[in-house]
Design a protein around this motif. Sequence first.
Motif, PDB file in Angstrom:
ATOM      1  N   GLY A  17       0.796  -1.233   0.000  1.00 32.83           N
ATOM      2  CA  GLY A  17       0.000   0.000   0.000  1.00 32.83           C
ATOM      3  C   GLY A  17       0.822   1.272   0.000  1.00 32.83           C
ATOM      4  N   GLY A  18       2.154   1.141   0.144  1.00 32.31           N
ATOM      5  CA  GLY A  18       3.015   2.308   0.100  1.00 32.31           C
ATOM      6  C   GLY A  18       3.572   2.738   1.443  1.00 32.31           C
ATOM      7  N   ASN A  19       3.034   2.189   2.532  1.00 29.62           N
ATOM      8  CA  ASN A  19       3.532   2.540   3.860  1.00 29.62           C
ATOM      9  C   ASN A  19       4.827   1.793   4.157  1.00 29.62           C
ATOM     10  OD1 ASN A  19       1.293   4.193   4.463  1.00 29.62           O
ATOM     11  ND2 ASN A  19       0.090   2.399   5.087  1.00 29.62           N
ATOM     12  N   TYR A  20       5.681   2.441   4.950  1.00 25.43           N
ATOM     13  CA  TYR A  20       6.917   1.801   5.390  1.00 25.43           C
ATOM     14  C   TYR A  20       6.685   1.133   6.747  1.00 25.43           C
ATOM     15  CZ  TYR A  20       9.587   3.878   1.611  1.00 25.43           C
ATOM     16  OH  TYR A  20      10.064   4.217   0.372  1.00 25.43           O
ATOM     17  N   ARG A  21       7.301  -0.009   6.928  1.00 21.89           N
ATOM     18  CA  ARG A  21       7.083  -0.773   8.164  1.00 21.89           C
ATOM     19  C   ARG A  21       8.375  -1.458   8.587  1.00 21.89           C
ATOM     20  NH1 ARG A  21       2.469  -5.518   8.953  1.00 21.89           N
ATOM     21  NH2 ARG A  21       3.266  -6.389  10.901  1.00 21.89           N
ATOM     22  N   ARG A  22       8.666  -1.386   9.883  1.00 22.02           N
ATOM     23  CA  ARG A  22       9.818  -2.087  10.433  1.00 22.02           C
ATOM     24  C   ARG A  22       9.358  -3.443  10.980  1.00 22.02           C
ATOM     25  NH1 ARG A  22      14.768  -0.837  11.847  1.00 22.02           N
ATOM     26  NH2 ARG A  22      14.389   1.390  11.539  1.00 22.02           N
ATOM     27  N   ILE A  23      10.047  -4.489  10.567  1.00 22.15           N
ATOM     28  CA  ILE A  23       9.702  -5.842  11.014  1.00 22.15           C
ATOM     29  C   ILE A  23      10.906  -6.446  11.718  1.00 22.15           C
ATOM     30  CG2 ILE A  23       9.009  -8.159  10.318  1.00 22.15           C
ATOM     31  CD1 ILE A  23       7.656  -6.951   7.903  1.00 22.15           C
ATOM     32  N   PHE A  24      10.713  -6.911  12.938  1.00 20.91           N
ATOM     33  CA  PHE A  24      11.792  -7.591  13.652  1.00 20.91           C
ATOM     34  C   PHE A  24      11.966  -8.980  13.050  1.00 20.91           C
ATOM     35  CE2 PHE A  24      10.665  -4.296  16.659  1.00 20.91           C
ATOM     36  CZ  PHE A  24      11.913  -3.870  17.093  1.00 20.91           C
ATOM     37  N   THR A  25      13.187  -9.270  12.637  1.00 21.96           N
ATOM     38  CA  THR A  25      13.445 -10.534  11.943  1.00 21.96           C
ATOM     39  C   THR A  25      13.149 -11.744  12.822  1.00 21.96           C
ATOM     40  OG1 THR A  25      15.795 -10.435  12.559  1.00 21.96           O
ATOM     41  CG2 THR A  25      15.171  -9.507  10.431  1.00 21.96           C
ATOM     42  N   ARG A  26      13.181 -11.550  14.134  1.00 23.51           N
ATOM     43  CA  ARG A  26      12.858 -12.636  15.069  1.00 23.51           C
ATOM     44  C   ARG A  26      11.474 -13.219  14.793  1.00 23.51           C
ATOM     45  NH1 ARG A  26      10.633 -15.761  17.520  1.00 23.51           N
ATOM     46  NH2 ARG A  26      10.760 -16.399  19.702  1.00 23.51           N
ATOM     47  N   TYR A  27      10.557 -12.408  14.239  1.00 27.75           N
ATOM     48  CA  TYR A  27       9.177 -12.847  14.051  1.00 27.75           C
ATOM     49  C   TYR A  27       8.880 -13.320  12.630  1.00 27.75           C
ATOM     50  CZ  TYR A  27       8.760 -10.458  18.508  1.00 27.75           C
ATOM     51  OH  TYR A  27       8.942 -10.070  19.812  1.00 27.75           O
ATOM     52  N   ILE A  28       9.874 -13.305  11.754  1.00 30.14           N
ATOM     53  CA  ILE A  28       9.673 -13.772  10.380  1.00 30.14           C
ATOM     54  C   ILE A  28       9.896 -15.287  10.326  1.00 30.14           C
ATOM     55  CG2 ILE A  28      10.475 -13.643   8.000  1.00 30.14           C
ATOM     56  CD1 ILE A  28      11.428 -10.796   8.580  1.00 30.14           C
ATOM     57  N   LYS A  29       8.880 -16.028   9.915  1.00 30.31           N
ATOM     58  CA  LYS A  29       9.015 -17.480   9.778  1.00 30.31           C
ATOM     59  C   LYS A  29       9.638 -17.845   8.432  1.00 30.31           C
ATOM     60  CE  LYS A  29       4.750 -18.717  10.581  1.00 30.31           C
ATOM     61  NZ  LYS A  29       3.564 -19.569  10.856  1.00 30.31           N
ATOM     62  N   TYR A  30       9.080 -17.292   7.376  1.00 26.00           N
ATOM     63  CA  TYR A  30       9.660 -17.510   6.054  1.00 26.00           C
ATOM     64  C   TYR A  30       9.169 -16.416   5.111  1.00 26.00           C
ATOM     65  CZ  TYR A  30       5.165 -19.655   4.634  1.00 26.00           C
ATOM     66  OH  TYR A  30       3.847 -19.891   4.357  1.00 26.00           O
ATOM     67  N   ILE A  31       9.861 -16.275   3.992  1.00 25.99           N
ATOM     68  CA  ILE A  31       9.523 -15.259   3.003  1.00 25.99           C
ATOM     69  C   ILE A  31       9.323 -15.960   1.671  1.00 25.99           C
ATOM     70  CG2 ILE A  31      10.265 -13.133   1.871  1.00 25.99           C
ATOM     71  CD1 ILE A  31      12.074 -12.613   4.295  1.00 25.99           C
ATOM     72  N   GLU A  32       8.235 -15.608   1.004  1.00 24.76           N
ATOM     73  CA  GLU A  32       7.848 -16.294  -0.236  1.00 24.76           C
ATOM     74  C   GLU A  32       7.671 -15.290  -1.370  1.00 24.76           C
ATOM     75  OE1 GLU A  32       4.043 -19.010  -1.740  1.00 24.76           O
ATOM     76  OE2 GLU A  32       3.993 -17.954   0.190  1.00 24.76           O
ATOM     77  N   SER A  33       8.205 -15.601  -2.518  1.00 26.76           N
ATOM     78  CA  SER A  33       8.031 -14.774  -3.710  1.00 26.76           C
ATOM     79  C   SER A  33       7.009 -15.432  -4.628  1.00 26.76           C
ATOM     80  CB  SER A  33       9.366 -14.613  -4.448  1.00 26.76           C
ATOM     81  OG  SER A  33       9.188 -13.912  -5.658  1.00 26.76           O
ATOM     82  N   SER A  34       5.978 -14.651  -5.035  1.00 26.17           N
ATOM     83  CA  SER A  34       4.936 -15.214  -5.888  1.00 26.17           C
ATOM     84  C   SER A  34       4.279 -14.106  -6.701  1.00 26.17           C
ATOM     85  CB  SER A  34       3.877 -15.920  -5.028  1.00 26.17           C
ATOM     86  OG  SER A  34       2.822 -16.420  -5.822  1.00 26.17           O
ATOM     87  N   ASN A  35       4.173 -14.317  -8.012  1.00 31.22           N
ATOM     88  CA  ASN A  35       3.494 -13.363  -8.894  1.00 31.22           C
ATOM     89  C   ASN A  35       3.998 -11.936  -8.734  1.00 31.22           C
ATOM     90  OD1 ASN A  35       1.802 -15.443  -9.919  1.00 31.22           O
ATOM     91  ND2 ASN A  35       0.406 -15.194  -8.179  1.00 31.22           N
ATOM     92  N   ARG A  36       5.310 -11.785  -8.760  1.00 26.99           N
ATOM     93  CA  ARG A  36       5.971 -10.480  -8.706  1.00 26.99           C
ATOM     94  C   ARG A  36       5.797  -9.757  -7.372  1.00 26.99           C
ATOM     95  NH1 ARG A  36       4.922  -7.796 -14.714  1.00 26.99           N
ATOM     96  NH2 ARG A  36       5.784  -9.556 -15.916  1.00 26.99           N
ATOM     97  N   GLU A  37       5.288 -10.458  -6.389  1.00 27.59           N
ATOM     98  CA  GLU A  37       5.183  -9.899  -5.043  1.00 27.59           C
ATOM     99  C   GLU A  37       5.933 -10.803  -4.072  1.00 27.59           C
ATOM    100  OE1 GLU A  37       1.375  -7.457  -4.023  1.00 27.59           O
ATOM    101  OE2 GLU A  37       0.709  -9.345  -4.908  1.00 27.59           O
ATOM    102  N   VAL A  38       6.295 -10.213  -2.933  1.00 33.82           N
ATOM    103  CA  VAL A  38       6.958 -10.978  -1.885  1.00 33.82           C
ATOM    104  C   VAL A  38       6.077 -10.939  -0.636  1.00 33.82           C
ATOM    105  CG1 VAL A  38       8.926 -11.019  -0.305  1.00 33.82           C
ATOM    106  CG2 VAL A  38       9.305 -10.668  -2.741  1.00 33.82           C
ATOM    107  N   TYR A  39       5.867 -12.095  -0.041  1.00 25.52           N
ATOM    108  CA  TYR A  39       5.036 -12.204   1.155  1.00 25.52           C
ATOM    109  C   TYR A  39       5.913 -12.621   2.333  1.00 25.52           C
ATOM    110  CZ  TYR A  39       1.273 -12.151  -2.264  1.00 25.52           C
ATOM    111  OH  TYR A  39       0.431 -11.799  -3.288  1.00 25.52           O
ATOM    112  N   ILE A  40       5.882 -11.801   3.375  1.00 24.98           N
ATOM    113  CA  ILE A  40       6.643 -12.083   4.593  1.00 24.98           C
ATOM    114  C   ILE A  40       5.684 -12.700   5.605  1.00 24.98           C
ATOM    115  CG2 ILE A  40       8.067 -11.103   6.429  1.00 24.98           C
ATOM    116  CD1 ILE A  40       8.718  -8.789   4.500  1.00 24.98           C
TER     117      ILE A  40
END
Length: 238
Positions: free
Chosen positions: A137-160
């Motif tokens: 949506g255009g907003n910036y967001r800080r994500i603590f890596t401790r809470y990321i389980k996995y990151i997936e790339s699909s259809n030109r988008e990335v889902y954290i």
Amino acid sequence: MLRAAVVERDKEKRAFIVAAVEALHMDIQVSDFSNKYDFEEHLDEDATSYDILLLNTTIMKEGDGIEVAADIRSRNSKIMIAFVTESTRYYPEAFAVFATGYLLYPFEVGNLHNCITFFYEKTQKERRSSVMIKERGGNYRRIFTRYIKYIESSNREVYIHLEDGSEVATYAKLNELEESLPHNGQFLRCHQSYLVNMYFVEEYGKGCFNVDNLEIPISRKYQQIAKEAYYEYMFEKM
């Protein structure tokens, strides 16, 4: 705050372990139990009630401490497990549950401190690390890596995908995100479309990592790298 559980039937030994943990002067809350049934009553379904488990290899009957630890490990890959016991008999089994320590009575308090301090400092570093991403949506967001389980790339988008079950969508490229993540072995590229946080990997299988009952694919290109990274990361906790 970290939560520690001490499971030891001998009252004096139990009090000694509790005192040793409290003497660390860290942000650790300690609960102690004289038998496995009382301890298990305080566990939630995924065994995440505690961050640290200190127990004897034999609690009520021969070897049942190993059984308890194996059950906890099967439900929680992140908990620190250390045995405080009287015999070397179950030392090989400690490797199977990725124990951080195997201490024999009478033990040096400093050795217990080393186990917990290593885990504590590692956990603190993982909690502090973060990445800044631009959401879809255009907003910036800080994500603590401790809470990321996995990151997936699909259809030109990335889902954290995050620990709480939510996901964050971004148009950032997977390669760019990979570069911004900690280069300490915590995150692994295992597929052209996947990055996985080794902290959440419950099991390494043929062609995939198991993360919360989800199969994260490992492509042929990354098979050997993934296998070595998994065992290196897990044994680093021992």
